[in-house]
Design a protein around this motif. Sequence first.
Motif, PDB file in Angstrom:
ATOM      1  N   ASP A 236      28.962  -0.025   6.259  1.00  0.00           N
ATOM      2  CA  ASP A 236      27.688   0.545   6.715  1.00  0.00           C
ATOM      3  C   ASP A 236      27.847   1.275   8.042  1.00  0.00           C
ATOM      4  OD1 ASP A 236      26.250  -0.219   4.537  1.00  0.00           O
ATOM      5  OD2 ASP A 236      25.361  -1.993   5.467  1.00  0.00           O
ATOM      6  N   ARG A 237      28.799   0.865   8.847  1.00  0.00           N
ATOM      7  CA  ARG A 237      29.044   1.558  10.111  1.00  0.00           C
ATOM      8  C   ARG A 237      29.358   3.032   9.849  1.00  0.00           C
ATOM      9  NH1 ARG A 237      33.655   0.041  11.143  1.00  0.00           N
ATOM     10  NH2 ARG A 237      33.855   0.493  13.361  1.00  0.00           N
ATOM     11  N   LEU A 240      26.552   5.540   8.843  1.00  0.00           N
ATOM     12  CA  LEU A 240      25.682   6.137   9.852  1.00  0.00           C
ATOM     13  C   LEU A 240      25.956   7.627  10.041  1.00  0.00           C
ATOM     14  CD1 LEU A 240      25.665   3.357  12.615  1.00  0.00           C
ATOM     15  CD2 LEU A 240      23.888   3.869  10.932  1.00  0.00           C
ATOM     16  N   SER A 243      23.361   9.670   8.391  1.00  0.00           N
ATOM     17  CA  SER A 243      21.982   9.380   8.747  1.00  0.00           C
ATOM     18  C   SER A 243      21.176  10.669   8.921  1.00  0.00           C
ATOM     19  CB  SER A 243      21.938   8.569  10.047  1.00  0.00           C
ATOM     20  OG  SER A 243      20.608   8.422  10.507  1.00  0.00           O
ATOM     21  N   ARG A 245      18.019  10.289  10.443  1.00  0.00           N
ATOM     22  CA  ARG A 245      16.946   9.757  11.271  1.00  0.00           C
ATOM     23  C   ARG A 245      16.583  10.686  12.427  1.00  0.00           C
ATOM     24  NH1 ARG A 245      16.248   4.153  12.542  1.00  0.00           N
ATOM     25  NH2 ARG A 245      18.425   3.805  11.960  1.00  0.00           N
ATOM     26  N   ALA A 251      25.132  10.733  12.762  1.00  0.00           N
ATOM     27  CA  ALA A 251      24.836   9.643  13.690  1.00  0.00           C
ATOM     28  C   ALA A 251      24.260  10.212  14.979  1.00  0.00           C
ATOM     29  CB  ALA A 251      26.106   8.843  13.978  1.00  0.00           C
ATOM     30  N   THR A 254      19.749   6.972  18.229  1.00  0.00           N
ATOM     31  CA  THR A 254      19.298   5.657  17.752  1.00  0.00           C
ATOM     32  C   THR A 254      20.349   4.994  16.883  1.00  0.00           C
ATOM     33  OG1 THR A 254      16.996   6.395  17.820  1.00  0.00           O
ATOM     34  CG2 THR A 254      17.483   4.461  16.478  1.00  0.00           C
ATOM     35  N   ASP A 255      21.025   5.771  16.054  1.00  0.00           N
ATOM     36  CA  ASP A 255      22.059   5.206  15.193  1.00  0.00           C
ATOM     37  C   ASP A 255      23.205   4.612  16.014  1.00  0.00           C
ATOM     38  OD1 ASP A 255      20.871   6.044  12.652  1.00  0.00           O
ATOM     39  OD2 ASP A 255      21.342   8.066  13.319  1.00  0.00           O
ATOM     40  N   GLN A 259      21.256   1.090  15.983  1.00  0.00           N
ATOM     41  CA  GLN A 259      21.611   0.665  14.631  1.00  0.00           C
ATOM     42  C   GLN A 259      23.043   0.149  14.561  1.00  0.00           C
ATOM     43  OE1 GLN A 259      19.053   1.196  12.045  1.00  0.00           O
ATOM     44  NE2 GLN A 259      20.271  -0.503  11.262  1.00  0.00           N
ATOM     45  N   LEU A 260      23.977   0.822  15.206  1.00  0.00           N
ATOM     46  CA  LEU A 260      25.376   0.399  15.169  1.00  0.00           C
ATOM     47  C   LEU A 260      25.581  -0.980  15.797  1.00  0.00           C
ATOM     48  CD1 LEU A 260      28.279   1.001  14.447  1.00  0.00           C
ATOM     49  CD2 LEU A 260      28.510   2.277  16.593  1.00  0.00           C
ATOM     50  N   PRO A 308      15.734  -0.674  15.997  1.00  0.00           N
ATOM     51  CA  PRO A 308      16.023   0.772  15.938  1.00  0.00           C
ATOM     52  C   PRO A 308      14.763   1.625  15.857  1.00  0.00           C
ATOM     53  CG  PRO A 308      17.475  -0.437  14.461  1.00  0.00           C
ATOM     54  CD  PRO A 308      16.445  -1.416  14.936  1.00  0.00           C
ATOM     55  N   GLN A 312      13.750   4.554  18.557  1.00  0.00           N
ATOM     56  CA  GLN A 312      13.483   5.923  18.118  1.00  0.00           C
ATOM     57  C   GLN A 312      12.100   6.389  18.561  1.00  0.00           C
ATOM     58  OE1 GLN A 312      15.529   8.035  16.636  1.00  0.00           O
ATOM     59  NE2 GLN A 312      14.050   9.669  16.257  1.00  0.00           N
TER      60      GLN A 312
END
Length: 460
Positions: A236-237, A240, A243, A245, A251, A254-255, A259-260, A308, A312
């Motif tokens: 999942d890392r 990102l 992403s 977002r 990434a 926020t990621d 998130q990370l 997260p 954001q």
Amino acid sequence: MRTPTEMPRPRPRRRLSRRLRVVVLLVAAALIVLLLSLRGIASFYTDYLWFDSLDYASVWRRVLLARVALGAIFVGIFFVLLWLNLYVADRLAPAFRPPGPEEDLLARYHEVVGPRSGLVRIVVALFFALTAGVGAAGQWENWILFTHRVDFGIKDPQFDTDIGFYVFQLPFLNYVVTWAFTAFIIIFIITAIAHYVNGGIRVQTPGERVTPQVKAHLSVLLGALALIKAADYWLDRYGLTFSSRGAVDGATYTDVNAQLPAIQLLLLISLFAVVLLLVNIRRKGWALPSLAVGLWAFVAIVMGSIYPAFIQRLQVEPDESNKEREFIARNLEATKDAFGLQGVVETQFAYAEDLTGPDLLDNETTIRNIRLLDPGIVPNTFQQLEAERDFYEFGNDLDVDRYVIDGEVTQVVLGARQLDLSGIPEKSWENERLRFTHGYGVALSPANAVTSDGRPDFVI
């Protein structure tokens, strides 16, 4: 002499009739399966004819081989894992099952199935293996990419990993981890049911409801699930980098900053859960696994979702230009690499009045291709002027490209004339499947020119 009532009945004829009924039922079932499979068989054979007509039958055979091999591998892995766990469940069955209402319900099952437990294991394992493993054949493209990986020679700025990993390896690895997690959940449930049937688990019996051996077995399976989940968080890392977002794809603030860290914390908790579940083998009760699951759920909700979103909304969006500056620069660099624009020389002109005649001549192609048509605005114009029939449409997205027109590279706006079934004159099977089957050509207009009344100057 025997009277007519004492004469024996012709049993062989009855046996024959029973056998005949069985044969008829089997033939009927085979015909039903064949009829249901005709569409798939037709599609299968049509694909072969298409590849063969292009002299690529060897490619079709290799694709088929990849599908069959991949499905067989995943079916085999699932079958072995489930069979082994069911075998262990039978070996761990207590010598004497505790009496009670549950045992009364299962007594008949043991009378019928007991002598055939080995066959039942094979049938159950094969059924679920086919259910869970056949779908893997659809991953043949990702499998071929995975086995033919090459490096791009360019690394992403966040994880310092070659781009080839994301294109060739990550999709298949994601599928394998997701499949393994689902497979172990199924195996855990079926194994728990097997322990219940064998008497190792009792819900309504007072005293010990789960034997120590069964608790150890289930703890190992739960530990395997936690370990697979840790691998999922590890992948999942890298996810990102896809992403959407932030202000740009990839990434973003926020990621990387919220998130990370949350994913890394969840990964550590998953590994911690593995340790707790293994330690729980020698302890009584389920306090440690409950602690691990509760901690994981809390962090997944708070750190994985709420935190997260909070970052954001309250930190990034009020100051997006500054927060996302670094990540927008990364996106621009990646876009230049993707389109081969790293060698482009940029010239900055502070004001229009600073431009001179020689400047205009040096940039003649750029000046001549200044766009007059906006591809986001002119789709309706294309539709009205060039659709030609009610059952053709251009859609909402026109493309921008460059072609050599009259010896000069010219920027153009173009759209494909696609079929719109809602506009065909009569709804019928023949019209929808035989007569109106595809679109017709394209419409193309230079982006830098219009007619005297302001319409696109169509070349095609």
